[in-house]
Design a protein around this motif. Structure first.
Motif, short mmCIF file in Angstrom:
data_model
loop_
_atom_site.label_atom_id
_atom_site.label_comp_id
_atom_site.label_asym_id
_atom_site.label_seq_id
_atom_site.Cartn_x
_atom_site.Cartn_y
_atom_site.Cartn_z
N UNK A 19 -11.72 -4.21 -1.89
CA UNK A 19 -10.64 -4.77 -1.20
C UNK A 19 -9.50 -3.92 -1.58
N UNK A 20 -9.39 -3.06 -2.73
CA UNK A 20 -8.36 -2.62 -3.12
C UNK A 20 -8.80 -0.69 -3.20
N UNK A 21 -7.99 -0.19 -2.46
CA UNK A 21 -8.40 1.14 -2.33
C UNK A 21 -7.01 2.04 -2.90
N UNK A 22 -7.24 2.41 -4.13
CA UNK A 22 -5.98 3.04 -5.08
C UNK A 22 -6.89 4.04 -5.90
N UNK A 23 -6.01 4.89 -6.49
CA UNK A 23 -6.27 5.98 -7.36
C UNK A 23 -7.09 5.47 -8.52
N UNK A 24 -6.80 4.32 -9.05
CA UNK A 24 -7.33 3.70 -10.27
C UNK A 24 -7.33 2.21 -10.02
N UNK A 36 -8.31 -1.55 -11.86
CA UNK A 36 -8.67 -2.38 -13.02
C UNK A 36 -8.48 -3.74 -12.65
N UNK A 37 -9.07 -4.54 -13.55
CA UNK A 37 -8.61 -5.82 -13.47
C UNK A 37 -8.38 -6.48 -14.96
N UNK A 66 -5.99 -4.99 -9.96
CA UNK A 66 -4.69 -4.23 -9.65
C UNK A 66 -5.41 -2.83 -9.31
N UNK A 67 -4.44 -2.24 -8.44
CA UNK A 67 -4.75 -0.99 -8.22
C UNK A 67 -3.33 -0.02 -8.58
N UNK A 70 0.11 -0.12 -7.13
CA UNK A 70 0.25 -0.13 -5.76
C UNK A 70 -0.51 -1.45 -4.91
N UNK A 71 -1.49 -2.17 -5.89
CA UNK A 71 -2.07 -3.29 -5.19
C UNK A 71 -2.15 -4.21 -6.35
#
Length: 246
Positions: free
Chosen positions: A178-183, A185-186, A203-204, A212-213
């Motif tokens: 659901x999260x498309x980001x460079x990094x 994490x949760x 988190x993105x 970003x997210x």
């Protein structure tokens, strides 16, 4: 000898120069699972560049319903003492809710909460140096950026302000469809009981260290009894003239 003198003089001058004021501006759009827009967050962070890294000092957040200029909630964060534990003033007038988090003495914080049901709650909480408060999680991720890149886990304490207690959490890399980001994490609770009550927050971050997210429970109320769970996608309007990560 002359070259050495000039080098030393420049070094002393650099040391004497004050930190340069900087701005960091970004906007987040919160949506439900079906993509409907719930609200928009407008963030304005004032800070300084210290040793080439941005240090926030004051952070203003205004929350807006779609296509409206008047905010329905506001939050102010002051990072004077710690970037992980800001002083917080959050107001959501629609539900007559207000929360303040202050630090009257070392290693103790006070929460004053005007609840949506008209009650007043006050908590005095002792905390440890690895305790994170509110949006301090964003700075915590950046402080531990090398661990994020290296896919290493980092444990910390996270304040649950409406419960007047902080709990064990871990920051870790994770895969998410659901999260498309460079990094990606949760942050998730480590205690058995809290894990049944609190879902992880995903988190993105982009390669510059900007959020970003955000996917998880928000501080914006859906009704008197529950807050929205949302996917917030962020876009940066203004970066500071220094790095976000060490």
């Amino acid at each position: 000898m002359r070259h050495t003198t000039v080098t030393v003089s420049l070094a002393l001058l650099a040391t004497a120069l004050p930190a340069v004021a900087q701005d960091f501006r970004f906007t987040g759009t919160a949506t439900t699972g079906d993509g409907s827009v719930i609200y928009e967050e407008r963030h304005a962070v004032d800070g300084t560049c210290e040793d080439g890294v941005f240090r926030p000092q004051q952070h203003e957040v205004a929350y807006h319903k779609p296509d409206t200029e008047e905010s329905f909630a506001r939050k102010t964060l002051e990072y004077e003492a710690s970037v992980l534990r800001p002083a917080v003033d959050f107001s959501q007038p629609t539900f007559d809710e207000n929360m303040e988090i202050t630090y009257p003495e070392p290693e103790t914080l006070v929460i004053n909460w005007q609840t949506p049901r008209g009650d007043s709650e006050r908590f005095e909480v002792d905390y440890t140096p690895n305790t994170v408060v509110d949006s301090g999680f964003d700075n915590f991720v950046r402080q531990n950026w090398q661990s994020v890149v290296a896919r290493e886990s980092v444990e910390f304490r996270f304040l649950g302000p409406t419960r007047g207690e902080h709990y064990g959490f871990v920051l870790e890399r994770v895969e998410s469809d659901r999260v498309d980001a460079d990094h990606v994490v949760q942050i998730r609770p480590t205690g058995m009981v809290v894990r049944f009550l609190v879902d992880p927050i995903v988190l993105g971050y982009n390669n510059s260290g900007a959020l970003s997210d955000y996917l998880g429970l928000t501080n914006i109320r859906k009704n008197q009894d529950e807050n929205y769970t949302a996917h917030i996608r962020y876009s940066v309007g203004t970066y500071p003239d220094c790095e976000l990560t060490p």
